[in-house]
Scaffold this active site. Sequence first.
Site, PDB file in Angstrom:
ATOM      1  CG  ASP A  10      15.953  43.716 -36.648  1.00  0.00           C
ATOM      2  OD1 ASP A  10      16.662  43.260 -35.739  1.00  0.00           O
ATOM      3  OD2 ASP A  10      14.673  43.365 -37.015  1.00  0.00           O
ATOM      4  CG  ASP A  59      16.320  36.868 -31.765  1.00  0.00           C
ATOM      5  OD1 ASP A  59      16.570  35.780 -31.344  1.00  0.00           O
ATOM      6  OD2 ASP A  59      15.592  37.126 -32.528  1.00  0.00           O
ATOM      7  CE  LYS A  61      16.268  33.265 -34.435  1.00  0.00           C
ATOM      8  NZ  LYS A  61      16.257  35.060 -34.652  1.00  0.00           N
ATOM      9  CG  LEU A  62      23.482  32.069 -27.644  1.00  0.00           C
ATOM     10  CD1 LEU A  62      23.695  31.876 -26.046  1.00  0.00           C
ATOM     11  CD2 LEU A  62      24.615  32.486 -28.267  1.00  0.00           C
ATOM     12  CG  HIS A  63      22.300  25.213 -32.388  1.00  0.00           C
ATOM     13  ND1 HIS A  63      21.606  24.984 -33.589  1.00  0.00           N
ATOM     14  CD2 HIS A  63      22.491  23.953 -31.863  1.00  0.00           C
ATOM     15  CE1 HIS A  63      21.461  23.710 -33.670  1.00  0.00           C
ATOM     16  NE2 HIS A  63      22.137  23.069 -32.761  1.00  0.00           N
ATOM     17  CG  ASP A  64      28.938  26.039 -29.652  1.00  0.00           C
ATOM     18  OD1 ASP A  64      29.489  24.966 -29.644  1.00  0.00           O
ATOM     19  OD2 ASP A  64      29.445  27.132 -30.184  1.00  0.00           O
ATOM     20  CB  ILE A  65      29.151  21.911 -26.892  1.00  0.00           C
ATOM     21  CG1 ILE A  65      30.370  23.066 -26.695  1.00  0.00           C
ATOM     22  CG2 ILE A  65      29.558  21.327 -28.126  1.00  0.00           C
ATOM     23  CD1 ILE A  65      31.665  22.291 -26.027  1.00  0.00           C
ATOM     24  N   PRO A  66      26.833  22.454 -24.825  1.00  0.00           N
ATOM     25  CG  PRO A  66      25.705  20.799 -23.700  1.00  0.00           C
ATOM     26  CD  PRO A  66      26.808  21.048 -24.596  1.00  0.00           C
ATOM     27  CG  ASN A  67      31.936  24.589 -21.001  1.00  0.00           C
ATOM     28  OD1 ASN A  67      31.643  24.764 -20.001  1.00  0.00           O
ATOM     29  ND2 ASN A  67      33.076  24.825 -21.560  1.00  0.00           N
ATOM     30  CB  THR A 120       8.940  31.595 -39.580  1.00  0.00           C
ATOM     31  OG1 THR A 120       9.860  32.922 -39.281  1.00  0.00           O
ATOM     32  CG2 THR A 120       8.178  31.517 -38.232  1.00  0.00           C
ATOM     33  CD  GLN A 189       8.908  38.306 -40.786  1.00  0.00           C
ATOM     34  OE1 GLN A 189       8.957  36.992 -41.191  1.00  0.00           O
ATOM     35  NE2 GLN A 189       9.545  38.633 -39.697  1.00  0.00           N
ATOM     36  N   GLY A 209       9.179  44.735 -35.642  1.00  0.00           N
ATOM     37  CA  GLY A 209      10.220  45.608 -36.049  1.00  0.00           C
ATOM     38  C   GLY A 209       9.764  46.572 -37.002  1.00  0.00           C
TER      39      GLY A 209
HETATM   40  O1  C5P Z   1      10.645  43.670 -39.278  1.00  0.00           O
HETATM   41  P1  C5P Z   1       9.865  42.708 -38.677  1.00  0.00           P
HETATM   42  O2  C5P Z   1       8.758  43.011 -37.591  1.00  0.00           O
HETATM   43  O3  C5P Z   1       9.644  41.560 -39.678  1.00  0.00           O
HETATM   44  O4  C5P Z   1      11.006  41.823 -37.588  1.00  0.00           O
HETATM   45  C1  C5P Z   1      10.912  40.665 -37.090  1.00  0.00           C
HETATM   46  C2  C5P Z   1      11.994  40.546 -36.196  1.00  0.00           C
HETATM   47  O5  C5P Z   1      11.789  38.990 -35.645  1.00  0.00           O
HETATM   48  C3  C5P Z   1      13.301  40.457 -36.889  1.00  0.00           C
HETATM   49  O6  C5P Z   1      14.388  40.907 -35.957  1.00  0.00           O
HETATM   50  C4  C5P Z   1      13.711  38.887 -37.048  1.00  0.00           C
HETATM   51  O7  C5P Z   1      15.034  38.650 -37.177  1.00  0.00           O
HETATM   52  C5  C5P Z   1      12.856  38.205 -35.829  1.00  0.00           C
HETATM   53  N1  C5P Z   1      12.409  36.915 -36.034  1.00  0.00           N
HETATM   54  C6  C5P Z   1      11.244  36.471 -37.115  1.00  0.00           C
HETATM   55  N2  C5P Z   1      11.165  35.174 -37.276  1.00  0.00           N
HETATM   56  C7  C5P Z   1      11.430  34.078 -36.413  1.00  0.00           C
HETATM   57  C8  C5P Z   1      12.397  34.645 -35.442  1.00  0.00           C
HETATM   58  C9  C5P Z   1      12.773  36.002 -35.293  1.00  0.00           C
HETATM   59  O8  C5P Z   1      11.060  37.409 -38.066  1.00  0.00           O
HETATM   60  N3  C5P Z   1      10.926  32.981 -36.638  1.00  0.00           N
END
Ligand code: C5P
Length: 245
Positions: A10, A59, A61-67, A120, A189, A209
């Site tokens: 990141d 990562d 995180k796609l979210h759209d119509i299937p095509n 989360t 987090q 990360g």
């Molecule tokens: O720095 P850290 O370990 O918190 O990074 C966690 C990575 O996981 C980030 O890239 C974050 O976008 C991703 N992520 C998350 N929780 C999710 C899905 C993805 O923390 N539910």
Amino acid sequence: MSSPILVALDLESAEEAIRLAAQLEPVVGGFKIGLELLMGPGPGTIGALVRLGKPVFVDAKLHDIPNTVRRASRQIGRAGARWLTVHASGGADQLEAASEGLAEGAGGGQAGILAVTVLTSLTDADLAKTGITGTAGKQSARLAKLAAGHGAEGVICSVKELGVIAEVAPALVRVTPGIRPVGVGADDQKRVATPEDAYARGADWLVIGRAITRADDPRVAAEVINESLTGDSVVYARSQLNRED
Ligand code: C5P
């Protein structure tokens, strides 16, 4: 044991991300590239990471119509991604379109969809405001089951959900973020777990990360985590898990 760590790169700059990835490559299992690098330096960064020789998890995180999802997934497959995230709440057709598109783009290379169930960052109350009643855990399990039946290779889940997902969709690969070794701050987090706990409870891959990328010596930080996963109690706990694979 090969490392189950997927380092979340990141960072704003592709050069910085690639330099760090090259430094970490010998001691980690792969790399995760997220929206920040994809929207800034762009998807060319995927290829540069792939060339380091470890699996790359996109990562997006796609979210759209299937095509649309199929076509975007095909592009990401062409770039050499090993995994791609798609929101399971986009439905069965979208999940299938994603895994088909990714496979087409990968042209025979190994590639699979990881389904995002419930972010989360959402609480039960947040979910209720979107019309979803019941707990986030129940909704995650429902979406994991849907993903397993419609082409997903795995699921992104919190450590808390590892057990229920193993029950409802045992064949899914489980990828867990929100990991903090003891002594490292939680940052933004909310529900964090240690690497040992996540691995002992059956995570296949740990997305980590800041605990690595912001360490004084990132490579040493990754090595210390790898070492912690080989402890007797972790090895024993994993041997007791009821797994399909
Ligand atoms: O720095 P850290 O370990 O918190 O990074 C966690 C990575 O996981 C980030 O890239 C974050 O976008 C991703 N992520 C998350 N929780 C999710 C899905 C993805 O923390 N539910």
